[in-house]
Design an enzyme around this catalytic site. Structure first.
Site, PDB file in Angstrom:
ATOM      1  N   LYS A  53       0.843  -1.210   0.000  1.00  0.00           N
ATOM      2  CA  LYS A  53       0.000   0.000   0.000  1.00  0.00           C
ATOM      3  C   LYS A  53       0.879   1.261   0.000  1.00  0.00           C
ATOM      4  O   LYS A  53       0.624   2.215  -0.741  1.00  0.00           O
ATOM      5  CB  LYS A  53      -0.951  -0.022   1.218  1.00  0.00           C
ATOM      6  CG  LYS A  53      -2.048  -1.076   1.081  1.00  0.00           C
ATOM      7  CD  LYS A  53      -2.898  -1.264   2.344  1.00  0.00           C
ATOM      8  CE  LYS A  53      -3.863  -2.430   2.121  1.00  0.00           C
ATOM      9  NZ  LYS A  53      -4.781  -2.681   3.255  1.00  0.00           N
ATOM     10  N   GLN A  97      -4.695  -1.809   9.396  1.00  0.00           N
ATOM     11  CA  GLN A  97      -4.677  -3.122   8.767  1.00  0.00           C
ATOM     12  C   GLN A  97      -5.286  -4.158   9.727  1.00  0.00           C
ATOM     13  O   GLN A  97      -4.934  -4.203  10.906  1.00  0.00           O
ATOM     14  CB  GLN A  97      -3.234  -3.502   8.386  1.00  0.00           C
ATOM     15  CG  GLN A  97      -3.108  -4.759   7.552  1.00  0.00           C
ATOM     16  CD  GLN A  97      -3.709  -4.627   6.153  1.00  0.00           C
ATOM     17  OE1 GLN A  97      -3.846  -3.529   5.608  1.00  0.00           O
ATOM     18  NE2 GLN A  97      -4.091  -5.743   5.571  1.00  0.00           N
ATOM     19  N   ASP A 120     -11.189   2.499   3.562  1.00  0.00           N
ATOM     20  CA  ASP A 120     -11.591   1.083   3.472  1.00  0.00           C
ATOM     21  C   ASP A 120     -13.114   0.945   3.306  1.00  0.00           C
ATOM     22  O   ASP A 120     -13.593  -0.104   2.893  1.00  0.00           O
ATOM     23  CB  ASP A 120     -11.203   0.342   4.761  1.00  0.00           C
ATOM     24  CG  ASP A 120      -9.843  -0.336   4.693  1.00  0.00           C
ATOM     25  OD1 ASP A 120      -9.450  -0.750   3.583  1.00  0.00           O
ATOM     26  OD2 ASP A 120      -9.206  -0.471   5.747  1.00  0.00           O
TER      27      ASP A 120
HETATM   28  N1  GUN Z   1      -7.108  -7.052   5.959  1.00  0.00           N
HETATM   29  C1  GUN Z   1      -7.460  -7.789   4.872  1.00  0.00           C
HETATM   30  N2  GUN Z   1      -8.040  -7.015   3.943  1.00  0.00           N
HETATM   31  C2  GUN Z   1      -8.072  -5.760   4.437  1.00  0.00           C
HETATM   32  C3  GUN Z   1      -8.532  -4.524   3.944  1.00  0.00           C
HETATM   33  O1  GUN Z   1      -9.068  -4.420   2.843  1.00  0.00           O
HETATM   34  N3  GUN Z   1      -8.372  -3.448   4.770  1.00  0.00           N
HETATM   35  C4  GUN Z   1      -7.798  -3.550   5.990  1.00  0.00           C
HETATM   36  N4  GUN Z   1      -7.697  -2.444   6.738  1.00  0.00           N
HETATM   37  N5  GUN Z   1      -7.341  -4.690   6.495  1.00  0.00           N
HETATM   38  C5  GUN Z   1      -7.482  -5.787   5.708  1.00  0.00           C
END
Ligand code: GUN
Length: 283
Positions: A53, A97, A120
Site C-alpha cells: 500500500k 490493517q 476502506d
Molecule cells: N485485511 C485484509 N483485507 C483488508 C482490507 O481491505 N483493509 C484492511 N484495513 N485490512 C485488511
C-alpha cells in the site's frame, strides 16, 4: 471454448494511470493526497500488504505515513493515534490493517476512524451509505472486482449474480454493489446446501470463501463471468484461488486468474478512494 482471462495487472495499471491524472491535478492546486496506514503487530502477510500500500502511494506520487506499532500496543494508545491522524490535514485516508491483536476491539477501531477518511469503507456510516446507494467509499476489493467487470465489458443489469461468501469486507458489499447495478443477486456461503445448484445458475459468479479451489468447473454455467477473490497458499508454496482455475476456465466465458486477477485491483481502488477523499477535502 476456453474462457477469456481477465488480466487484473493490466487493468490495474490503466486504472492507476487514470487516478494519477486526478492526483496530479490536485497537487497542482497545492493538495497532495495523503494516506496513513497503521499496522499493529508482526503478522507477515499483513506486513506485505501494508508495504504494498505504501509502495503504491509512492508510485502515484501520494504522501503516505506508515505507522508500525508493537503487538502489545494498548487499545487506548491505538485510538489516540487514530484521533491524531483524524485531525491531521495532510492525511485524507486512514486505515488500520486487520486483523488487530485479540486484546484490541476491531469494531472500536473501525468506528474511531473519521468516516471522511475511511478509505476502506468499513465505518458503519459508510456501510449504511452503501446500503442506501449513496456510496462514499466503496470497499476496495469488491470495488476492484466491479471495475474488472466494467473494463471487460461484462454487463450487469438483469443478470443473475451469485456471490459465495458473506464477509463484511468482500461478500456483503459485493452483493450490494451488484444489486445497485440492477443485477438479481443471490448470496451463498461455503455452507449453503447444494451450492452447485446456485452457482450453476450464475451469469456472474463471485467467490470469496477462503477455501482453496472449492468451486470447480462442473459448478459453473457455460459462458459465465467468474471472479475469484480468494488467495490461498498451497502446501507446495504456490498460490491458488477459491475457484479451481483449470476446470473452470474450460466452461466460463471470462475468468480472473490467481494471482493477477482481483489482487492487483484492491490496492488500486485504495489509491482511488484516497484521491477521492482528498478531492472532497479540497472542494
Ligand atoms: N485485511 C485484509 N483485507 C483488508 C482490507 O481491505 N483493509 C484492511 N484495513 N485490512 C485488511
Amino acid at each position: 471454448m476456453a474462457a477469456q482471462i481477465i488480466d487484473g495487472k493490466t487493468i490495474a495499471r490503466q486504472v492507476r494511470a487514470e487516478w494519477k491524472v486526478r492526483a496530479d491535478a490536485l497537487k497542482a492546486r497545492g493538495v497532495t493526497p495523503g494516506l496513513a496506514v497503521i499496522i499493529v503487530g508482526e503478522d507477515p502477510a499483513s506486513r506485505v500488504y501494508v508495504a504494498n500500500k505504501v509502495k503504491a502511494c509512492a508510485e502515484l506520487g501520494l504522501h503516505s505515513e506508515h505507522i508500525a506499532l508493537p503487538a502489545d500496543t494498548s487499545e487506548a494508545t491505538l485510538l489516540a493515534k487514530i484521533a491524531e491522524l483524524n485531525a491531521n490535514p495532510k492525511i485524507h485516508g486512514l486505515l488500520v490493517q486487520l486483523p488487530v491483536p485479540k486484546h484490541i476491539d476491531s469494531n472500536k477501531v473501525t468506528e474511531a476512524i473519521s468516516p471522511d477518511k475511511d478509505v476502506d469503507g468499513f465505518h458503519q456510516m459508510n456501510v449504511g451509505a452503501l446500503v442506501t446507494g449513496n456510496t462514499r467509499f466503496p470497499p476496495c476489493t469488491p470495488y476492484g472486482a466491479m471495475k474488472l467487470l466494467e473494463e471487460s465489458g461484462i454487463g450487469i443489469e438483469g443478470k443473475h449474480a451469485v456471490v459465495v461468501g458473506r464477509s463484511n469486507i468482500v461478500g456483503k458489499p459485493m452483493a450490494l454493489m451488484l444489486l445497485q447495478q440492477n443485477a438479481t443477486v443471490t448470496i451463498c456461503t461455503s455452507k449453503t446446501a447444494d451450492l452447485a445448484k446456485f452457482t450453476r445458475d450464475a451469469d456472474i459468479l463471485v467467490v470469496a470463501t477462503g477455501k482453496p479451489k472449492m468451486v470447480t468447473g462442473d459448478m459453473v454455467k457455460p459462458g459465465a463471468a467468474v471472479i475469484d477473490v480468494g488467495i490461498n497458499r498451497l502446501p507446495d508454496g504456490k498460490l491458488c484461488g477459491d475457484v479451481d482455475f483449470d476446470s473452470a476456465k474450460e466452461v466460463a466465458g471470462w475468468i480472473t486468474p490467481v494471482p493477477g486477477g482481483v489482487g492487483p485491483m484492491t490496492i488500486t481502488m485504495l489509491m482511488a478512494n484516497t484521491v477521492q477523499a482528498a478531492e472532497r477535502a479540497a472542494n
